[in-house]
Design a protein around this motif. Structure first.
Motif, PDB file in Angstrom:
ATOM      1  N   VAL A 136       0.846  -1.203   0.000  1.00 50.67           N
ATOM      2  CA  VAL A 136       0.000   0.000   0.000  1.00 50.67           C
ATOM      3  C   VAL A 136       0.882   1.253   0.000  1.00 50.67           C
ATOM      4  O   VAL A 136       0.634   2.203  -0.754  1.00 50.67           O
ATOM      5  CB  VAL A 136      -0.984  -0.005   1.191  1.00 50.67           C
ATOM      6  CG1 VAL A 136      -1.665   1.353   1.355  1.00 50.67           C
ATOM      7  CG2 VAL A 136      -2.011  -1.100   1.013  1.00 50.67           C
ATOM      8  N   CYS A 137       1.916   1.264   0.820  1.00 51.62           N
ATOM      9  CA  CYS A 137       2.825   2.425   0.858  1.00 51.62           C
ATOM     10  C   CYS A 137       3.516   2.612  -0.484  1.00 51.62           C
ATOM     11  O   CYS A 137       3.657   3.750  -0.969  1.00 51.62           O
ATOM     12  CB  CYS A 137       3.863   2.251   1.960  1.00 51.62           C
ATOM     13  SG  CYS A 137       3.166   2.416   3.611  1.00 51.62           S
ATOM     14  N   ALA A 138       3.955   1.521  -1.091  1.00 49.99           N
ATOM     15  CA  ALA A 138       4.612   1.618  -2.397  1.00 49.99           C
ATOM     16  C   ALA A 138       3.626   2.153  -3.437  1.00 49.99           C
ATOM     17  O   ALA A 138       4.000   2.990  -4.282  1.00 49.99           O
ATOM     18  CB  ALA A 138       5.149   0.254  -2.816  1.00 49.99           C
ATOM     19  N   ALA A 139       2.387   1.717  -3.401  1.00 49.77           N
ATOM     20  CA  ALA A 139       1.380   2.194  -4.352  1.00 49.77           C
ATOM     21  C   ALA A 139       1.118   3.682  -4.158  1.00 49.77           C
ATOM     22  O   ALA A 139       0.959   4.441  -5.138  1.00 49.77           O
ATOM     23  CB  ALA A 139       0.091   1.400  -4.199  1.00 49.77           C
ATOM     24  N   VAL A 140       1.082   4.130  -2.918  1.00 51.86           N
ATOM     25  CA  VAL A 140       0.870   5.556  -2.643  1.00 51.86           C
ATOM     26  C   VAL A 140       2.038   6.375  -3.186  1.00 51.86           C
ATOM     27  O   VAL A 140       1.843   7.429  -3.826  1.00 51.86           O
ATOM     28  CB  VAL A 140       0.672   5.803  -1.129  1.00 51.86           C
ATOM     29  CG1 VAL A 140       0.721   7.285  -0.786  1.00 51.86           C
ATOM     30  CG2 VAL A 140      -0.640   5.194  -0.663  1.00 51.86           C
ATOM     31  N   VAL A 141       3.250   5.928  -2.989  1.00 51.45           N
ATOM     32  CA  VAL A 141       4.435   6.649  -3.495  1.00 51.45           C
ATOM     33  C   VAL A 141       4.410   6.698  -5.008  1.00 51.45           C
ATOM     34  O   VAL A 141       4.639   7.759  -5.627  1.00 51.45           O
ATOM     35  CB  VAL A 141       5.736   5.994  -2.975  1.00 51.45           C
ATOM     36  CG1 VAL A 141       6.953   6.552  -3.683  1.00 51.45           C
ATOM     37  CG2 VAL A 141       5.854   6.158  -1.480  1.00 51.45           C
ATOM     38  N   VAL A 142       4.101   5.584  -5.655  1.00 49.93           N
ATOM     39  CA  VAL A 142       4.034   5.550  -7.123  1.00 49.93           C
ATOM     40  C   VAL A 142       2.919   6.492  -7.593  1.00 49.93           C
ATOM     41  O   VAL A 142       3.082   7.228  -8.573  1.00 49.93           O
ATOM     42  CB  VAL A 142       3.805   4.107  -7.619  1.00 49.93           C
ATOM     43  CG1 VAL A 142       3.472   4.086  -9.103  1.00 49.93           C
ATOM     44  CG2 VAL A 142       5.045   3.270  -7.351  1.00 49.93           C
ATOM     45  N   GLY A 143       1.790   6.500  -6.900  1.00 47.88           N
ATOM     46  CA  GLY A 143       0.674   7.389  -7.270  1.00 47.88           C
ATOM     47  C   GLY A 143       1.063   8.851  -7.138  1.00 47.88           C
ATOM     48  O   GLY A 143       0.710   9.679  -7.996  1.00 47.88           O
ATOM     49  N   LEU A 144       1.769   9.212  -6.072  1.00 46.14           N
ATOM     50  CA  LEU A 144       2.205  10.602  -5.893  1.00 46.14           C
ATOM     51  C   LEU A 144       3.195  11.028  -6.975  1.00 46.14           C
ATOM     52  O   LEU A 144       3.137  12.153  -7.491  1.00 46.14           O
ATOM     53  CB  LEU A 144       2.816  10.797  -4.500  1.00 46.14           C
ATOM     54  CG  LEU A 144       1.833  10.747  -3.324  1.00 46.14           C
ATOM     55  CD1 LEU A 144       2.595  10.777  -1.999  1.00 46.14           C
ATOM     56  CD2 LEU A 144       0.843  11.892  -3.398  1.00 46.14           C
ATOM     57  N   ILE A 145       4.105  10.129  -7.310  1.00 47.99           N
ATOM     58  CA  ILE A 145       5.083  10.454  -8.376  1.00 47.99           C
ATOM     59  C   ILE A 145       4.364  10.617  -9.709  1.00 47.99           C
ATOM     60  O   ILE A 145       4.609  11.576 -10.471  1.00 47.99           O
ATOM     61  CB  ILE A 145       6.168   9.346  -8.458  1.00 47.99           C
ATOM     62  CG1 ILE A 145       7.034   9.357  -7.216  1.00 47.99           C
ATOM     63  CG2 ILE A 145       7.013   9.506  -9.715  1.00 47.99           C
ATOM     64  CD1 ILE A 145       8.005   8.219  -7.097  1.00 47.99           C
ATOM     65  N   ALA A 146       3.426   9.721  -9.986  1.00 51.97           N
ATOM     66  CA  ALA A 146       2.673   9.808 -11.237  1.00 51.97           C
ATOM     67  C   ALA A 146       1.843  11.092 -11.260  1.00 51.97           C
ATOM     68  O   ALA A 146       1.739  11.761 -12.302  1.00 51.97           O
ATOM     69  CB  ALA A 146       1.775   8.585 -11.386  1.00 51.97           C
ATOM     70  N   ALA A 147       1.242  11.465 -10.152  1.00 51.98           N
ATOM     71  CA  ALA A 147       0.434  12.692 -10.085  1.00 51.98           C
ATOM     72  C   ALA A 147       1.292  13.920 -10.300  1.00 51.98           C
ATOM     73  O   ALA A 147       0.873  14.899 -10.938  1.00 51.98           O
ATOM     74  CB  ALA A 147      -0.296  12.757  -8.758  1.00 51.98           C
ATOM     75  N   SER A 148       2.494  13.917  -9.744  1.00 47.82           N
ATOM     76  CA  SER A 148       3.369  15.083  -9.919  1.00 47.82           C
ATOM     77  C   SER A 148       3.889  15.197 -11.345  1.00 47.82           C
ATOM     78  O   SER A 148       4.130  16.292 -11.855  1.00 47.82           O
ATOM     79  CB  SER A 148       4.520  15.058  -8.903  1.00 47.82           C
ATOM     80  OG  SER A 148       5.403  14.017  -9.218  1.00 47.82           O
ATOM     81  N   ILE A 149       4.109  14.050 -12.010  1.00 53.32           N
ATOM     82  CA  ILE A 149       4.606  14.085 -13.404  1.00 53.32           C
ATOM     83  C   ILE A 149       3.486  14.454 -14.368  1.00 53.32           C
ATOM     84  O   ILE A 149       3.687  15.281 -15.241  1.00 53.32           O
ATOM     85  CB  ILE A 149       5.232  12.721 -13.776  1.00 53.32           C
ATOM     86  CG1 ILE A 149       6.493  12.476 -12.956  1.00 53.32           C
ATOM     87  CG2 ILE A 149       5.538  12.651 -15.258  1.00 53.32           C
ATOM     88  CD1 ILE A 149       7.105  11.115 -13.152  1.00 53.32           C
ATOM     89  N   PHE A 150       2.328  13.835 -14.202  1.00 56.43           N
ATOM     90  CA  PHE A 150       1.258  14.020 -15.168  1.00 56.43           C
ATOM     91  C   PHE A 150       0.263  15.097 -14.750  1.00 56.43           C
ATOM     92  O   PHE A 150      -0.653  15.421 -15.461  1.00 56.43           O
ATOM     93  CB  PHE A 150       0.504  12.701 -15.415  1.00 56.43           C
ATOM     94  CG  PHE A 150       1.381  11.639 -16.017  1.00 56.43           C
ATOM     95  CD1 PHE A 150       1.825  11.786 -17.303  1.00 56.43           C
ATOM     96  CD2 PHE A 150       1.757  10.519 -15.287  1.00 56.43           C
ATOM     97  CE1 PHE A 150       2.617  10.806 -17.865  1.00 56.43           C
ATOM     98  CE2 PHE A 150       2.544   9.554 -15.853  1.00 56.43           C
ATOM     99  CZ  PHE A 150       2.987   9.698 -17.151  1.00 56.43           C
ATOM    100  N   GLY A 151       0.368  15.588 -13.636  1.00 50.77           N
ATOM    101  CA  GLY A 151      -0.657  16.490 -13.163  1.00 50.77           C
ATOM    102  C   GLY A 151      -0.279  17.862 -13.017  1.00 50.77           C
ATOM    103  O   GLY A 151      -0.503  18.885 -13.436  1.00 50.77           O
TER     104      GLY A 151
END
Length: 151
Positions: A136-151
């Protein structure tokens, strides 16, 4: 403390327990089992010795522990000794067997202490919960990185 020469020839297992018990322990109980085996219990020492006829002119000596509650554990050491009435030699043999029994008890105690000190295996449920938390923590980190790149 050998028996006199006339008694030496007639020594039996029945003649041995009382003088032997006095040499081994201050506090003792002597009793005879159904099969003719004589048992000497040293309650204060937590040990027992049994004497049984073993062929012509020999006595089988066994030693063991007295467990909590007063029951006897199986014999830890045994030997056969000539039945010549030499109580001192028989007592020395018994002391040797009792020392072996004490050594076995110390080894058992140290092994059980080592087992008790070592933490037991973790349950599978604890491991799966920890693994889920990491995912879950790894998924949250990946989601935050993806949000910062694409968002």
């Amino acid at each position: 403390m050998p028996l006199s020469d006339d008694r030496r020839q007639a020594a039996t297992v029945a003649d041995l327990p009382a003088p032997l018990a006095k040499l081994l322990w201050r506090q003792h109980t002597v009793y005879r089992e159904r099969g003719g085996t004589v048992v000497i219990r040293g309650e204060d020492a937590g040990r027992w010795i049994s004497l049984a006829s073993h062929g012509s002119g020999r006595v089988r000596v066994r030693a063991g522990r007295i467990l909590d509650g007063g029951t006897t554990a199986p014999a830890r050491a045994e030997t056969t000794v000539p039945l010549d009435g030499d109580i001192a030699r028989l007592a020395a043999c018994c002391r040797g067997l009792l020392a072996e029994t004490a050594g076995a008890r110390e080894a058992d105690a140290s092994a059980s202490a080592a087992t008790a000190a070592r933490p037991g295996p973790r349950s599978r449920k604890g491991r799966s919960r920890r693994g889920t938390t990491v995912l879950v923590c790894a998924a949250v980190v990946v989601g935050l990185i993806a949000a910062s790149i694409f968002g």
